[in-house]
Write a protein that holds these residues in place. Structure first.
Motif, mmCIF file in Angstrom:
data_model
loop_
_atom_site.group_PDB
_atom_site.id
_atom_site.type_symbol
_atom_site.label_atom_id
_atom_site.label_comp_id
_atom_site.label_asym_id
_atom_site.label_seq_id
_atom_site.Cartn_x
_atom_site.Cartn_y
_atom_site.Cartn_z
ATOM 1 N N THR A 145 0.821 -1.206 0.000
ATOM 2 C CA THR A 145 0.000 0.000 0.000
ATOM 3 C C THR A 145 0.853 1.254 0.000
ATOM 4 N N VAL A 146 0.309 2.307 -0.571
ATOM 5 C CA VAL A 146 0.844 3.659 -0.443
ATOM 6 C C VAL A 146 -0.284 4.466 0.143
ATOM 7 N N GLY A 147 -0.126 4.886 1.393
ATOM 8 C CA GLY A 147 -1.244 5.508 2.088
ATOM 9 C C GLY A 147 -2.347 4.477 2.207
ATOM 10 N N ALA A 148 -3.510 4.793 1.667
ATOM 11 C CA ALA A 148 -4.625 3.849 1.733
ATOM 12 C C ALA A 148 -4.790 3.099 0.421
ATOM 13 N N LEU A 189 -4.561 6.628 -17.333
ATOM 14 C CA LEU A 189 -3.741 7.431 -16.431
ATOM 15 C C LEU A 189 -4.605 8.308 -15.531
ATOM 16 N N HIS A 190 -5.711 8.794 -16.071
ATOM 17 C CA HIS A 190 -6.651 9.564 -15.249
ATOM 18 C C HIS A 190 -7.169 8.706 -14.095
ATOM 19 N N ARG A 191 -7.495 7.449 -14.394
ATOM 20 C CA ARG A 191 -7.982 6.544 -13.343
ATOM 21 C C ARG A 191 -6.900 6.280 -12.302
ATOM 22 N N VAL A 192 -5.659 6.098 -12.787
ATOM 23 C CA VAL A 192 -4.551 5.841 -11.859
ATOM 24 C C VAL A 192 -4.348 7.034 -10.937
ATOM 25 N N LYS A 195 -6.978 7.129 -8.277
ATOM 26 C CA LYS A 195 -6.870 6.075 -7.278
ATOM 27 C C LYS A 195 -5.700 6.297 -6.318
ATOM 28 N N VAL A 196 -4.553 6.735 -6.857
ATOM 29 C CA VAL A 196 -3.366 6.869 -6.006
ATOM 30 C C VAL A 196 -3.184 8.286 -5.479
ATOM 31 N N ARG A 197 -4.037 9.197 -5.954
ATOM 32 C CA ARG A 197 -4.003 10.583 -5.489
ATOM 33 C C ARG A 197 -2.656 11.245 -5.750
ATOM 34 N N ALA A 198 -2.134 11.001 -6.942
ATOM 35 C CA ALA A 198 -0.903 11.651 -7.390
ATOM 36 C C ALA A 198 -1.212 12.330 -8.711
ATOM 37 N N HIS A 199 -0.783 13.583 -8.853
ATOM 38 C CA HIS A 199 -1.225 14.362 -10.009
ATOM 39 C C HIS A 199 -0.105 14.810 -10.924
ATOM 40 N N ALA A 202 6.276 13.156 -10.787
ATOM 41 C CA ALA A 202 7.045 12.863 -9.575
ATOM 42 C C ALA A 202 6.220 12.019 -8.608
ATOM 43 N N GLY A 203 4.959 12.401 -8.414
ATOM 44 C CA GLY A 203 4.096 11.647 -7.511
ATOM 45 C C GLY A 203 3.824 10.241 -8.018
ATOM 46 N N LEU A 204 3.586 10.107 -9.326
ATOM 47 C CA LEU A 204 3.328 8.785 -9.904
ATOM 48 C C LEU A 204 4.560 7.892 -9.804
#
Length: 217
Positions: A145-148, A189-192, A195-199, A202-204
């Motif tokens: 997991t990353v966060g939740a 990628l929009h769905r990813v 889901k992971v809350r990275a925009h 760098a975040g991805l």
């Protein structure tokens, strides 16, 4: 235009020498030397006004890892412990390299972070890879997991797209590799991101590393 850098001085010989070198770097401007990441003067800077470079693991007694949320952070540390690397990423660091890295590598890391990318020192990939379970393969979906967010929350195709983005491929290149149209890649990628809350990239990339989706890392 030069990039403004804040050094978090842990009183080490490495950083004292680094400060002198950075003063003479044409592409970098030393904004100041601060005693800690939590220095109120550092936290008062506007978002993304400069890049902070320091070692949050330098203190002999470990404190909860808190990095400034207003600034991009490049960790330059003696620690190559996989747990420390991942802790720094979870805390928001956008780059991580060892104190033995060259000034050239540091300048490259600062440039990558300033451009919105992520930077991992070349010697750290093998460290993280060695920490992986022998039976675990890149791209597998163990219950990490990353966060939740769990790896299993992503579909196999979403994991593929996330992995390729983290490896630096463009949306067009991802589409060519996976046999998808660019709009389809954009949709995945929009769905990813949702889901992971990275925009951003760098975040991805950080999420892909945390989920151990990148081969060799």
């Amino acid at each position: 235009m030069s990039l403004k850098i804040a050094i978090i001085d842990d009183r080490s010989v490495t950083f004292r020498g680094l400060i002198e070198v950075l003063k003479d770097a044409v592409s970098l401007e030393l904004a100041g030397v601060f005693a800690a990441f939590a220095d109120p003067r550092l936290l008062a800077y506007p978002r993304d006004a400069l890049i902070a470079v320091g070692d949050p693991f330098a203190q002999p007694v470990r404190q909860p890892l808190l990095l400034p949320g207003n600034l991009p952070v490049v960790v330059m540390s003696n620690s190559t412990d996989p747990d420390d690397v991942r802790a720094a990423l979870r805390a928001g660091a956008r780059g991580y390299l060892s104190k033995g890295a060259s000034v050239t590598s540091l300048v490259r890391a600062i440039g990558a972070v300033a451009a919105g990318d992520f930077y991992l020192g070349s010697n750290l990939g093998p460290v993280l890879a060695a920490d992986r379970s022998p039976s675990e393969q890149p791209g597998d979906a163990p219950d990490r997991t990353v966060g939740a967010v769990s790896a299993t929350a992503l579909t196999p195709r979403e994991r593929e797209v996330l992995t390729l983005v983290a490896q630096g491929l463009t949306h067009k290149q991802i589409g060519q590799q996976l046999g998808l149209s660019k709009p389809t890649v954009d949709t995945y990628l929009h769905r990813v991101r949702r889901k992971v809350r990275a925009h951003n990239k760098a975040g991805l990339t950080r999420v892909a590393m945390e989920l151990r989706l990148i081969p060799g890392i």
